[in-house]
Design a protein around this motif. Structure first.
Motif, PDB file in Angstrom:
ATOM      1  N   LEU A 274      -2.717   0.142  -4.173  1.00  0.00           N
ATOM      2  CA  LEU A 274      -3.504   0.976  -3.266  1.00  0.00           C
ATOM      3  C   LEU A 274      -4.667   0.197  -2.671  1.00  0.00           C
ATOM      4  O   LEU A 274      -5.106   0.468  -1.567  1.00  0.00           O
ATOM      5  CB  LEU A 274      -4.046   2.195  -4.017  1.00  0.00           C
ATOM      6  CG  LEU A 274      -3.064   3.351  -4.164  1.00  0.00           C
ATOM      7  CD1 LEU A 274      -3.625   4.392  -5.108  1.00  0.00           C
ATOM      8  CD2 LEU A 274      -2.764   3.965  -2.810  1.00  0.00           C
ATOM      9  N   ARG A 275      -5.152  -0.781  -3.428  1.00  0.00           N
ATOM     10  CA  ARG A 275      -6.286  -1.559  -2.951  1.00  0.00           C
ATOM     11  C   ARG A 275      -5.872  -2.627  -1.952  1.00  0.00           C
ATOM     12  O   ARG A 275      -6.699  -3.149  -1.213  1.00  0.00           O
ATOM     13  CB  ARG A 275      -6.958  -2.246  -4.140  1.00  0.00           C
ATOM     14  CG  ARG A 275      -8.206  -1.523  -4.586  1.00  0.00           C
ATOM     15  CD  ARG A 275      -8.985  -2.433  -5.513  1.00  0.00           C
ATOM     16  NE  ARG A 275      -9.327  -1.721  -6.721  1.00  0.00           N
ATOM     17  CZ  ARG A 275      -9.044  -2.134  -7.937  1.00  0.00           C
ATOM     18  NH1 ARG A 275      -8.400  -3.267  -8.124  1.00  0.00           N
ATOM     19  NH2 ARG A 275      -9.406  -1.428  -8.979  1.00  0.00           N
TER      20      ARG A 275
ATOM     21  N   LEU B 267       0.846   4.161  -2.744  1.00  0.00           N
ATOM     22  CA  LEU B 267       0.675   5.566  -2.381  1.00  0.00           C
ATOM     23  C   LEU B 267       1.811   6.416  -2.946  1.00  0.00           C
ATOM     24  O   LEU B 267       1.589   7.471  -3.546  1.00  0.00           O
ATOM     25  CB  LEU B 267       0.645   5.712  -0.859  1.00  0.00           C
ATOM     26  CG  LEU B 267       0.675   7.173  -0.423  1.00  0.00           C
ATOM     27  CD1 LEU B 267      -0.676   7.816  -0.661  1.00  0.00           C
ATOM     28  CD2 LEU B 267       1.107   7.318   1.022  1.00  0.00           C
TER      29      LEU B 267
ATOM     30  N   LYS C  47       3.641   5.885  -5.448  1.00  0.00           N
ATOM     31  CA  LYS C  47       3.494   6.037  -6.896  1.00  0.00           C
ATOM     32  C   LYS C  47       2.401   7.054  -7.217  1.00  0.00           C
ATOM     33  O   LYS C  47       2.542   7.868  -8.127  1.00  0.00           O
ATOM     34  CB  LYS C  47       3.174   4.691  -7.528  1.00  0.00           C
ATOM     35  CG  LYS C  47       4.396   3.795  -7.549  1.00  0.00           C
ATOM     36  CD  LYS C  47       4.170   2.627  -8.473  1.00  0.00           C
ATOM     37  CE  LYS C  47       5.495   2.221  -9.089  1.00  0.00           C
ATOM     38  NZ  LYS C  47       5.293   1.193 -10.110  1.00  0.00           N
ATOM     39  N   ALA C  48       1.287   6.995  -6.467  1.00  0.00           N
ATOM     40  CA  ALA C  48       0.207   7.949  -6.706  1.00  0.00           C
ATOM     41  C   ALA C  48       0.687   9.374  -6.471  1.00  0.00           C
ATOM     42  O   ALA C  48       0.242  10.313  -7.134  1.00  0.00           O
ATOM     43  CB  ALA C  48      -0.978   7.631  -5.800  1.00  0.00           C
TER      44      ALA C  48
ATOM     45  N   ARG D  41       0.825  -1.206   0.000  1.00  0.00           N
ATOM     46  CA  ARG D  41       0.000   0.000   0.000  1.00  0.00           C
ATOM     47  C   ARG D  41       0.861   1.260   0.000  1.00  0.00           C
ATOM     48  O   ARG D  41       0.564   2.234  -0.678  1.00  0.00           O
ATOM     49  CB  ARG D  41      -0.920   0.016   1.224  1.00  0.00           C
ATOM     50  CG  ARG D  41      -2.276  -0.595   0.945  1.00  0.00           C
ATOM     51  CD  ARG D  41      -2.895  -1.097   2.214  1.00  0.00           C
ATOM     52  NE  ARG D  41      -3.073  -0.044   3.195  1.00  0.00           N
ATOM     53  CZ  ARG D  41      -4.239   0.585   3.391  1.00  0.00           C
ATOM     54  NH1 ARG D  41      -5.287   0.272   2.677  1.00  0.00           N
ATOM     55  NH2 ARG D  41      -4.339   1.513   4.296  1.00  0.00           N
TER      56      ARG D  41
ATOM     57  N   PRO E 102       0.080   0.678  -9.341  1.00  0.00           N
ATOM     58  CA  PRO E 102      -0.400   1.505  -8.226  1.00  0.00           C
ATOM     59  C   PRO E 102      -1.863   1.254  -7.887  1.00  0.00           C
ATOM     60  O   PRO E 102      -2.235   1.305  -6.721  1.00  0.00           O
ATOM     61  CB  PRO E 102      -0.171   2.942  -8.703  1.00  0.00           C
ATOM     62  CG  PRO E 102       0.145   2.857 -10.141  1.00  0.00           C
ATOM     63  CD  PRO E 102       0.656   1.486 -10.415  1.00  0.00           C
ATOM     64  N   VAL E 103      -2.687   0.986  -8.878  1.00  0.00           N
ATOM     65  CA  VAL E 103      -4.110   0.765  -8.596  1.00  0.00           C
ATOM     66  C   VAL E 103      -4.292  -0.457  -7.702  1.00  0.00           C
ATOM     67  O   VAL E 103      -4.984  -0.421  -6.677  1.00  0.00           O
ATOM     68  CB  VAL E 103      -4.901   0.570  -9.917  1.00  0.00           C
ATOM     69  CG1 VAL E 103      -6.327   0.149  -9.613  1.00  0.00           C
ATOM     70  CG2 VAL E 103      -4.882   1.852 -10.720  1.00  0.00           C
TER      71      VAL E 103
END
Lengths: 394, 243
Positions: free
Chosen positions: A391-392, A304, A306-307, A300, A387-388
């Motif tokens: 993050l999940r 994050l 990466k986001a 996670r 990243p998607v």
């Protein structure tokens, strides 16, 4: 992201997981420690033996019958005193040739007994070998010519048999016959694990009669300088081969001895280092393992980052630096402990240990390389995380 | 709030397909959308309608299977990953439902994190992060860790982190989803203010009609398509939206 930022980030991550970081480093620490200590012991042993060989004297040529190969049984000697006289003529200077006839015998003074190496030799021994006499005198030419029952004792033998008493002029029983002690050698230490202080020297002629042996074990020739060693060795062995056609004779020089011993012990040191290196490698696998766990745990966080704009290579660098820090910090601790351990071993035990700079550089270099090698796979995995999905993750 | 030049977001026929255990799932089936500079839009719809997928595409976290997406006039399809990361860093601010703060890191360092990837020095990062935290009313919480703060405060830290980089677009995915109504109202008030004062486009995804009502434009999604879009006019304060 600058390297400093990445370093600070990685250090922070290691600090947060202190116990895990320490345990992971332990593998590398033990590996590096083992490399440094084992190489120090190998090198120390080599230095020690080289010192012993050099301590024999300078420019010595040992002439023995047969061909010398490592591990082969010694050849039965055919040489006698007549051959010694022959070699003396070949060499030209009789005082530069001495003789050796050895036997293990029990010696006794009163009720005190000792098992020692009895060596039949002559007055020239002290001209060739480094063998100072502490008390009394060495063997003389007359002792040899008249087969006197006189003995010169090694320092340890003198201590064992006579203790505080002055041995000069006293009686010692060697293989059942009584000898008079005329001298005591100064302490010289050991060569190849045999203490030369546990020898008793008697005239070679006396030894032949006492032990009932005509043959001698070998001769030693003293060359006048380092450049003389090889030509003189060739000359002596050639002369002996001429006298005994079809027989082999070998001349062993200190240089050759040093070379052989050096290569054997060098190999031994290499093997020790390689074994230690394997444990370092295992430590590296541990680092890789922990980094993979860490990447999974921090999925996670990676998503994050990466986001927020971390590039693939920023994340890769972060985890790679963490792995390399683990191994290099571990490496440094291992070096400190290894050097300390080697010094302690050298100071507290009989085992010689001498620290070599190359083992330290190698250990550190290998531990850094191990970090890179074993850190790349987990770091790449981190860098490539989507990243998607990251993050999940829970 | 006049918008000169390119819209903040422009999507044309965006589609996104996944392979889930070998089965193709069409999460988005052709979405076209323009969000102007300084606009405040809410994407609403039932779960599975594709709004999260759309959000990830708008946030450059994912790439569309087909269609064109321009953020601030830049066509994303041609951008390599590293530049996409830079776009996320400079142009977009994210607020997540579950805050996504680094738990062992202080509020100040959490907020400063995006600036690390921009290559700013520590002193400047900290100064900007402090200002961002003060702007969301957390000037007194700089050195607290997330666990020492309430949910509302944590989400405000996350908002400060999203706006510390002065983005063009702020994307908020269910920003009040994990908060009680009081904290949720605080968070929404901050978003309203940022949109009004900063001229930052705000796009939020929500289930909550009350939250969606803060936006001047509602985009309703269903089954991977935009079902209804009562914008981009501005000023329709969500009067026609059912609960």
């Amino acid at each position: 992201m600058s390297l400093r930022e990445a370093l600070a980030m990685a250090l922070e991550a290691l600090r947060v997981n202190r116990l895990r970081s320490a345990l992971t480093m332990l593998g590398v620490i033990i590996g590096v420690l083992a490399v440094v200590v084992l190489v120090a012991i190998g090198t120390g042993a080599k230095d020690e033996i080289e010192r012993q060989i050099s301590g024999l004297g300078t420019n010595i040529i040992l002439v023995v019958p047969g061909r010398i190969t490592l591990g082969a049984a010694p050849t039965q000697s055919k040489l006698g005193l007549a051959d010694v006289a022959y070699v003396r003529r070949v060499v030209g200077d009789p005082s530069k040739v001495t003789v050796s006839l050895q036997s293990g015998e029990t010696v006794r003074v009163g009720r005190t007994e000792a098992f020692v190496t009895v060596i039949g030799t002559d007055q020239n021994l002290v001209n060739i070998f480094e063998r100072p006499v502490a008390k009394g005198r060495p063997l003389s030419g007359t002792d040899v010519d008249t087969r006197r029952r006189v003995a010169v004792l090694g320092s340890e033998v003198a201590d064992r048999l006579f203790g505080e008493l002055d041995p000069i002029g006293r009686q010692v029983t060697v293989a059942g016959a009584r000898f008079r002690v005329v001298g005591v050698y100064a302490e010289v230490g050991q060569t190849f694990g045999l203490s030369r202080d546990q020898e008793i020297h008697i005239p070679v002629t006396t030894a032949q009669r006492l032990l009932g042996i005509e043959r001698i074990n070998g001769m030693a020739v003293g060359a006048s300088g380092p450049d003389e060693i090889d030509p003189l060795s060739d000359k002596v062995t050639a002369a002996l081969r001429e006298r005994y056609p079809g027989e082999q004779f070998s001349a062993v020089t200190q240089t050759a001895l040093l070379g052989t011993v050096g290569s054997v012990l060098g190999m031994l040191t290499g093997v020790l280092a390689a074994i230690a290196g394997i444990s370092l490698l295992v430590g590296g696998v541990g680092v890789s393992n922990i980094m993979l766990v860490s990447v999974r745990e921090r999925t996670r966080e990676i998503g994050l980052r990466k986001a927020l704009g971390a590039r693939q290579r920023d994340v890769l660098a972060q985890f790679l630096i963490e792995a390399v820090l683990l191994t290099t910090i571990g490496g440094l601790v291992g070096i400190v402990l290894g050097v300390g351990g080697s010094l302690a071993i050298a100071a507290l035990t009989e085992v010689p240990a001498s620290i070599t700079w190359w083992s330290i550089v190698l250990a550190f270099g290998v531990s850094a390389a191990v970090g890179v090698f074993f850190g790349v796979a987990p770091a790449r995995r981190a860098g490539r995380l989507d990243p998607v999905i990251a993050l999940r993750a829970e | 709030m006049t918008s000169g030049g390119a819209p903040a977001i422009e999507a044309v026929e965006l589609a996104r397909r996944y392979q889930l255990d070998g089965v193709a799932v069409e999460a988005l089936r052709g979405v076209s959308l323009r969000v102007g500079e300084g606009e405040f839009a809410a994407i609403v719809g039932p779960s599975g309608s594709g709004k999260s997928t759309l959000m990830h595409l708008l946030g450059c976290l994912d790439r569309p299977s087909s269609g064109v997406l321009r953020i601030n006039g830049v066509d994303l399809s041609r951008l390599p990953d590293a530049e996409l990361a830079e776009l996320r860093n400079r142009t977009i601010g994210f607020v997540f439902q579950s805050f996504h703060l680094l738990s062992r890191t202080t509020a100040l360092d959490n907020v400063a994190l995006p600036l690390v990837y921009r290559g700013l020095g520590r002193a400047e990062r900290r100064a900007r992060a402090r200002a961002a935290l003060e702007s969301v009313g957390l000037g007194h919480r700089l050195h607290h860790r997330p666990a020492q703060m309430s949910g509302g405060e944590q989400q405000r830290v996350a908002i400060a982190r999203a706006l510390v980089g002065e983005p063009k677009v702020l994307l908020a995915d269910e920003p009040t989803g994990n908060l009680d109504s009081g904290s949720g109202a605080e968070v929404m008030a901050i978003l309203d203010r940022l949109n009004a004062e900063g001229g930052m486009a705000v796009v939020l995804v929500t289930h909550d009609a009350e939250v969606a009502a803060h936006a001047r434009r509602q985009i309703h999604m269903r089954d991977g398509l935009i079902e209804r879009d009562d914008g981009p006019r501005g000023g329709t304060s969500g009067g026609g939206v059912r609960v």
